[in-house]
Write a protein that holds these residues in place. Structure first.
Motif, PDB file in Angstrom:
ATOM      1  N   GLN A  77      20.837  -4.221  26.342  1.00  0.00           N
ATOM      2  CA  GLN A  77      21.010  -4.080  27.590  1.00  0.00           C
ATOM      3  C   GLN A  77      19.285  -3.799  28.034  1.00  0.00           C
ATOM      4  O   GLN A  77      18.698  -3.331  28.963  1.00  0.00           O
ATOM      5  N   LEU A  78      18.645  -2.864  26.259  1.00  0.00           N
ATOM      6  CA  LEU A  78      17.289  -2.535  27.272  1.00  0.00           C
ATOM      7  C   LEU A  78      15.722  -3.232  28.025  1.00  0.00           C
ATOM      8  O   LEU A  78      15.953  -4.876  26.943  1.00  0.00           O
ATOM      9  N   PRO A  79      15.548  -3.524  28.858  1.00  0.00           N
ATOM     10  CA  PRO A  79      14.773  -4.456  29.629  1.00  0.00           C
ATOM     11  C   PRO A  79      13.335  -4.950  28.867  1.00  0.00           C
ATOM     12  O   PRO A  79      13.116  -5.797  28.820  1.00  0.00           O
ATOM     13  N   SER A  80      12.559  -4.049  28.157  1.00  0.00           N
ATOM     14  CA  SER A  80      12.059  -4.096  27.296  1.00  0.00           C
ATOM     15  C   SER A  80      12.291  -5.370  26.093  1.00  0.00           C
ATOM     16  O   SER A  80      11.854  -5.919  25.385  1.00  0.00           O
ATOM     17  N   MET A  81      13.612  -5.484  25.718  1.00  0.00           N
ATOM     18  CA  MET A  81      13.958  -6.757  24.639  1.00  0.00           C
ATOM     19  C   MET A  81      14.888  -7.318  24.583  1.00  0.00           C
ATOM     20  O   MET A  81      15.998  -8.112  24.479  1.00  0.00           O
ATOM     21  N   SER A  82      15.591  -6.757  25.663  1.00  0.00           N
ATOM     22  CA  SER A  82      16.582  -7.753  26.487  1.00  0.00           C
ATOM     23  C   SER A  82      16.290  -9.337  27.199  1.00  0.00           C
ATOM     24  O   SER A  82      15.742  -8.881  27.748  1.00  0.00           O
ATOM     25  N   THR A  83      17.000 -10.318  26.760  1.00  0.00           N
ATOM     26  CA  THR A  83      16.266 -11.760  27.978  1.00  0.00           C
ATOM     27  C   THR A  83      17.624 -11.764  28.988  1.00  0.00           C
ATOM     28  O   THR A  83      17.522 -12.972  29.510  1.00  0.00           O
ATOM     29  N   ARG A  84      19.278 -10.601  28.903  1.00  0.00           N
ATOM     30  CA  ARG A  84      19.558 -10.806  30.126  1.00  0.00           C
ATOM     31  C   ARG A  84      19.719 -10.675  31.471  1.00  0.00           C
ATOM     32  O   ARG A  84      18.747  -9.977  31.326  1.00  0.00           O
ATOM     33  N   ARG A  85      20.424 -11.158  32.387  1.00  0.00           N
ATOM     34  CA  ARG A  85      19.628 -11.100  33.344  1.00  0.00           C
ATOM     35  C   ARG A  85      21.384 -10.282  34.214  1.00  0.00           C
ATOM     36  O   ARG A  85      22.409 -10.877  33.775  1.00  0.00           O
ATOM     37  N   ASP A  86      20.641 -10.537  35.535  1.00  0.00           N
ATOM     38  CA  ASP A  86      21.665  -9.293  36.794  1.00  0.00           C
ATOM     39  C   ASP A  86      21.445  -9.395  37.585  1.00  0.00           C
ATOM     40  O   ASP A  86      20.468  -8.536  38.323  1.00  0.00           O
ATOM     41  N   SER A  87      21.374 -10.395  38.624  1.00  0.00           N
ATOM     42  CA  SER A  87      20.941 -10.690  39.741  1.00  0.00           C
ATOM     43  C   SER A  87      22.050  -9.126  40.996  1.00  0.00           C
ATOM     44  O   SER A  87      23.408  -9.949  40.664  1.00  0.00           O
ATOM     45  N   HIS A  88      21.817  -9.083  41.191  1.00  0.00           N
ATOM     46  CA  HIS A  88      22.118  -7.579  41.558  1.00  0.00           C
ATOM     47  C   HIS A  88      21.175  -6.846  43.409  1.00  0.00           C
ATOM     48  O   HIS A  88      20.665  -6.284  43.237  1.00  0.00           O
ATOM     49  N   GLY A  89      21.528  -6.806  44.312  1.00  0.00           N
ATOM     50  CA  GLY A  89      21.346  -6.358  45.385  1.00  0.00           C
ATOM     51  C   GLY A  89      19.988  -7.855  45.894  1.00  0.00           C
ATOM     52  O   GLY A  89      19.463  -7.968  44.607  1.00  0.00           O
ATOM     53  N   ALA A  90      19.916  -7.274  47.675  1.00  0.00           N
ATOM     54  CA  ALA A  90      18.813  -8.770  48.041  1.00  0.00           C
ATOM     55  C   ALA A  90      18.259  -7.603  49.220  1.00  0.00           C
ATOM     56  O   ALA A  90      18.864  -7.171  49.764  1.00  0.00           O
ATOM     57  N   GLU A  91      16.762  -8.314  49.474  1.00  0.00           N
ATOM     58  CA  GLU A  91      16.189  -7.317  50.574  1.00  0.00           C
ATOM     59  C   GLU A  91      15.303  -8.592  51.184  1.00  0.00           C
ATOM     60  O   GLU A  91      15.453  -8.788  50.600  1.00  0.00           O
TER      61      GLU A  91
END
Length: 108
Positions: A77-91
């Motif tokens: 879950q850590l942004p600096s280590m994870s390669t996972r993505r989660d599209s969440h919210g748009a503007e």
């Protein structure tokens, strides 16, 4: 999340923030043409069809995705280590020219 701009409704597809999404990775953006929706008394199912604007090629085979290359992503879950993505919210920018979609895991 979703946002409307220039005659299109943009929606994103991401993962669950619950433990059920712990090994999932999804970043996809769809658009629907506003003019394609029927305003009659009887709505027409699945009309208009979504337009796939963006789909990360590393999406896992979850949440209906069947053409990904990964069954699971165990990078955490850590942004600096994870390669996972989660599209969440748009503007959309004030002039409607640009769409910004947040990555809930990677944007720090």
């Amino acid at each position: 999340g979703g946002v409307e701009a220039n005659g299109r409704m943009f929606l994103n597809g991401g993962i669950s923030a619950a433990s059920s999404g712990a090994t999932q990775s999804t970043f996809t953006v769809y658009a629907f043409e506003d003019a394609g929706f029927h305003l009659g008394a009887e709505p027409v199912q699945n009309i208009p069809s979504p337009i796939q604007v963006f789909k990360d090629p590393t999406n896992t085979n979850t949440i209906g995705n069947i053409d990904g290359v990964n069954g699971a992503n165990n990078s955490g879950q850590l942004p600096s280590m994870s390669t996972r993505r989660d599209s969440h919210g748009a503007e959309v920018t004030i002039d409607g020219k640009y769409l910004h979609v947040t990555d809930r895991i990677q944007n720090t």
